[in-house]
Design an enzyme around this catalytic site. Sequence first.
Site, short mmCIF file in Angstrom:
data_model
loop_
_atom_site.label_atom_id
_atom_site.label_comp_id
_atom_site.label_asym_id
_atom_site.label_seq_id
_atom_site.Cartn_x
_atom_site.Cartn_y
_atom_site.Cartn_z
N GLU A 10 2.83 -76.04 -18.41
CA GLU A 10 3.15 -75.42 -19.70
C GLU A 10 2.61 -76.31 -20.81
O GLU A 10 2.72 -77.54 -20.74
CB GLU A 10 4.66 -75.25 -19.94
N GLU A 26 9.06 -63.95 -27.46
CA GLU A 26 10.16 -63.40 -26.66
C GLU A 26 11.45 -63.45 -27.50
O GLU A 26 12.00 -64.53 -27.75
CB GLU A 26 10.31 -64.18 -25.36
N LYS A 61 15.03 -65.32 -26.53
CA LYS A 61 15.13 -66.76 -26.31
C LYS A 61 15.82 -67.42 -27.49
O LYS A 61 15.81 -66.92 -28.61
CB LYS A 61 13.74 -67.37 -26.11
N GLU A 82 12.09 -71.03 -30.17
CA GLU A 82 11.63 -70.59 -28.86
C GLU A 82 11.11 -69.16 -28.86
O GLU A 82 10.45 -68.74 -27.90
CB GLU A 82 12.76 -70.72 -27.83
#
Length: 386
Positions: A289, A338, A341, A346
């Site tokens: 990541e 997203e 999150k 985030e």
Amino acid sequence: MGYPETYSPSDFDLFSMATFSSKSCTSFMAAIILLLGLFAENLDLTGAESVGVCYGMMGNNLPSAWEVIELYKSHNIRRMRLYDPNQAALQALRGSNIEVMLGVPNSDLPSLANPSNAQSWVQQNVLNYWPSVRFRFIAVGNEVRPVNSDTAWLAQYVLPALVNVFNSIRSAGLQDQIMVSTAIDMTLIGISYPPSDGAFRGDVRSYLDPIIGHLAWAGTPLLANIYTYFSHAENPRDISLPYAIFTSPSPVVWDQGRGYQNLFDAMLDSVYAALEKAGQGSLQVVVSESGWPSAGGLATSVDNAQTYLSNLIRHVQGGTPMRPGRAIETYMFALFDENQKNPELEKHFGLFSPNKQAKYSLNFGGGRIWDVSAEYNATTSLKSDM
């Protein structure tokens, strides 16, 4: 590669012991420029091909799995990290030729510490799809921290689950096609500056040493989630933004004759140094990541994220000062913003908005550049990085 007939975690002691005219002149120069252009294009493609994108699903407004696979294909993204064996995603991946890093969720680790359960998991989620789905890695657990964290209780299950999944893959004769590893974060590094002094924390060695011993024996890279963003955001006084987003004009850190012009290299080399000190210097590292948020915190903007991500794609083709000349397999986090999150930061790591509009102009090879004008999860790093 030859393997023992059986392997169990107690075999680690054995592993620890085995420890890339004017007209004529004008024509000539044009040919040279063309060749240089082709060379540069090939370099860019090589770098792009080593980069994948993480496909997270923590949003209630995301496209279907079939649309996602078409998005990968249309933008020439050839590798995907999938955090769990989502059956719709696996079905959509059939025949796509996208290489997949498939995750074993942390919640499944206790179950997979049982060999029979691991065999069933591999059968259901890997063998039932192979070879129409091109599995490249299985990531057994993500960022399990063995001390002072809400995942500490899971640490006891990581090695048994890792070994059991590996043995299940090997029993199917696929150990040379599918690598089985686990993903760590930078909190397990106790010393990261200067990079050559990199070392794992003393209180995680009993957890980590058997894991990296198994990986070295199996010839499988360690997976590491590396975010320069958090290092800069936590210590902007000592860690400059240019150093964090690959725009420093000259080396910021000199270490044993090696110049570090960006924080990404310094962090990755601190992991390599830590592996060397743990007796596993031959182990490779895959960056599972890396990303930069566009909103929600210090130094978050579309421009900074664009700069980091585009530079990351170009940079990883060439290796680090400690490990030069070898492309760094890297997975960018993440595909979408997203909205489920937390914290707010985030929610903004996506390369695309949920409506599939590209947020940045990025080139993953194949001659296509994402043009935002033409188209309608957290890891904490140590503050000691310069």
